[in-house]
Design an enzyme around this catalytic site. Structure first.
Site, PDB file in Angstrom:
ATOM      1  CD  GLU A 133      -0.919  -6.581   1.584  1.00  0.00           C
ATOM      2  OE1 GLU A 133       0.096  -7.278   1.348  1.00  0.00           O
ATOM      3  OE2 GLU A 133      -1.848  -6.955   2.300  1.00  0.00           O
TER       4      GLU A 133
ATOM      5  CB  CYS B 164       0.031  -9.641   4.460  1.00  0.00           C
ATOM      6  SG  CYS B 164      -1.232  -8.485   5.029  1.00  0.00           S
TER       7      CYS B 164
END
Length: 524
Positions: free
Chosen positions: A241, A275
């Site tokens: 990720e 994020c």
């Protein structure tokens, strides 16, 4: 004055709001990783034999342990990450507890053996099923921005699936990392089933060198590339990720008050160090002026300060170099024609890590602010003429983690969502899907690969095994030796029987196809 002794190979736990060193936490010697891995494998072998229902009972205890110590955990998160306490409770504590509850309730169902139906005639004498087995020891390298939510939401399904975990938590939040180990100990898990290791990149490399059965990494693209390369050289599978540059599309029929509030929260929550932050906002021209005005007004009302102050809306960035990066990104954008509508300044009067929430308009793809992950409190807005233009611009980014669409027409929102390249799209909300335990999290392109959370995340933690049982065990199979011209003709007849046309074709080729079954194999 007495000197303060700083332990060798120690990590400083620093409060971003004050710059104060809270404590020193010992870094894990890289030389110990092989022994840690050995003990983890021993613990995992025993844990894999524990019934899933028993594992889930312990996960419930883990959830209780988090709830019982939520005040102390929230305090640790605030002091090491700088975020307001409300955000620590909603984003870190809630996610950790809900993850434990979800996997305690659903792991047995998700990992139950599944019957596989066979459609072809050739496989009708067989039955098949899928079983799910633990991978073994999973190595994790976690991020600092959600020091409980991110590692806990990955560790929990890994443990539930029967694995052991060695997790390197961030060197920026070492005390939060240590707290995770304490929570699992309180819940009664074996000390070697979860090992928290501390340190920087060298400890992460040592973890990979110890050859875990999978590596799950959360962090930057640059570091993710190095992790992927190191794992690839040893054929270690990964879940990566690597951050996002999430787009928010505000269409002409959106509720502007709600969308503006969402944009402001989505850009500045955790001081933009998310994020899933709203980093690129596309608004249709017909409503742009009013919408931008609302964003500016709402931004100006936000209160900046330490996360320990209950009145704080936006806390500090994690380290001074992140403040410098905000300045550089804004300077580049202004030089190329963007306009800062509000904010845009460091706040040294509050501390070395504070930066004002900032609205920037006139941003385009020539600017670093629209190309690179900012990871700070900047709301960058671009005006577009149509929803189609917004979709095209959103998809032009090398990042593809998540996005959001804002419209008064949910059906239109779903239609736009289908056109966006992203791992998740929210219609009339932003970011919060991360806290929905059922929702898989992950992206594509430069945002990485694989998934965490939900059923998809749990299946990343297991080896899927197909088991096939033949119910004619004494009969030689048509495709076995020996070969010959007769078998070639029979095989062709079988293919035509199976795939070439309707009932008439099947009747015409049935006799030839049966010769594959009833023949002398010639090996007796």
């Amino acid at each position: 004055m007495a000197a303060t002794a700083v332990p060798l190979n120690a990590l400083a736990s620093i409060d971003p709001a004050t710059g104060e060193t809270l404590a020193y936490v010992e870094s894990t010697p890289t030389s110990t990783l092989s022994d840690i891995m050995r003990r983890a494998r021993t613990a995992q072998a025993a844990w894999a034999n524990v019934p899933i229902t028993t594992r889930c009972t312990q996960l419930k205890k883990l959830g209780h342990a988090v709830m019982s110590s939520r005040a102390e955990l929230a305090e640790a998160v605030v002091r090491e990450s700088g975020k307001p306490r409300v955000e620590a409770l909603f984003a870190d504590i809630f996610v950790a507890v809900d993850c434990a509850v979800y996997f305690a309730q659903n792991t047995a169902r998700i990992l139950r053996s599944k019957r596989i139906s066979h459609h072809s005639t050739a496989a009708q004498a067989k039955s098949g099923y899928l079983s799910y087995e633990p991978l073994g020891v999973i190595g994790m390298i976690a991020s600092w921005n959600y020091p409980l939510a991110i590692p806990m939401s990955q560790i929990i399904p890994a443990i539930a699936a029967g694995n052991a975990v060695i997790c390197k938590t961030s060197e920026f939040t070492p005390q939060c990392g240590a707290r995770i180990g304490e929570l699992f100990a309180t819940a009664g898990f074996s000390p070697d089933l979860l090992t928290i290791i501390q340190g920087g990149g060298e400890v992460g490399q040592a973890l990979i060198d110890a050859t875990p059965d999978k590596v799950i990494f959360t962090g930057s693209v640059a570091t993710g590339r190095r992790v992927a390369e190191a794992c690839a050289s040893q054929l270690i599978p990964t879940v990566l990720e690597l951050g996002g540059k999430d787009a928010m599309l505000v269409l002409a029929d959106a509720n502007l008050e709600a969308a503006a509030s969402a944009a402001v929260w989505g850009a500045y929550t955790n001081c933009g160090q998310v994020c899933l932050s709203v980093e690129r906002l596309f608004v249709e021209a017909s409503i742009a002026e009013k919408f931008i005005s609302l964003c500016i007004d709402k931004t100006k009302k936000l209160r900046i300060g330490p996360g320990s102050d209950p009145s704080t809306d936006v806390g500090p960035l994690i380290r001074p170099q992140h403040v410098h990066r905000m300045r550089d990104l804004l300077a580049d954008a202004v030089q190329r024609g963007a306009k800062i509508q509000c904010g845009g300044n460091a706040r040294p009067d509050l501390g070395s890590n504070f930066f004002e929430p900032t609205v920037v308009t006139g941003v385009d793809s020539t600017m670093r602010l629209f190309e690179e992950e900012a990871f700070g409190p900047i709301l960058a807005i671009q005006t577009v003429n149509t929803a189609e233009e917004a979709v095209a611009n959103a998809n032009a980014s090398p990042f593809a983690l998540a996005a959001s669409v804002w419209t008064g027409n949910p059906a239109h929102g779903k239609s736009i969502a289908a056109q966006l390249r992203a791992g998740a799209v929210m219609v009339n909300d932003a970011i919060s899907y991360f806290a929905i335990s059922e929702a898989p999290h992950g992206g594509c392109k430069h945002s990485g690969w694989g998934r965490t959370h939900g059923e998809a995340g749990l299946l990343e933690m297991v080896q899927t095994k197909y088991v096939d049982v033949d119910h004619l065990p004494r009969r030689e199979k048509p495709w076995w030796y020996r070969y010959g011209a007769d078998l070639e003709r029979a095989a062709d007849a079988f293919l035509q029987f199976e795939f070439n046309g309707g009932l008439a074709s099947r009747v015409r080729h049935a006799r030839g196809a049966l010769k594959t079954m009833f023949r002398n194999h010639g090996l007796k």
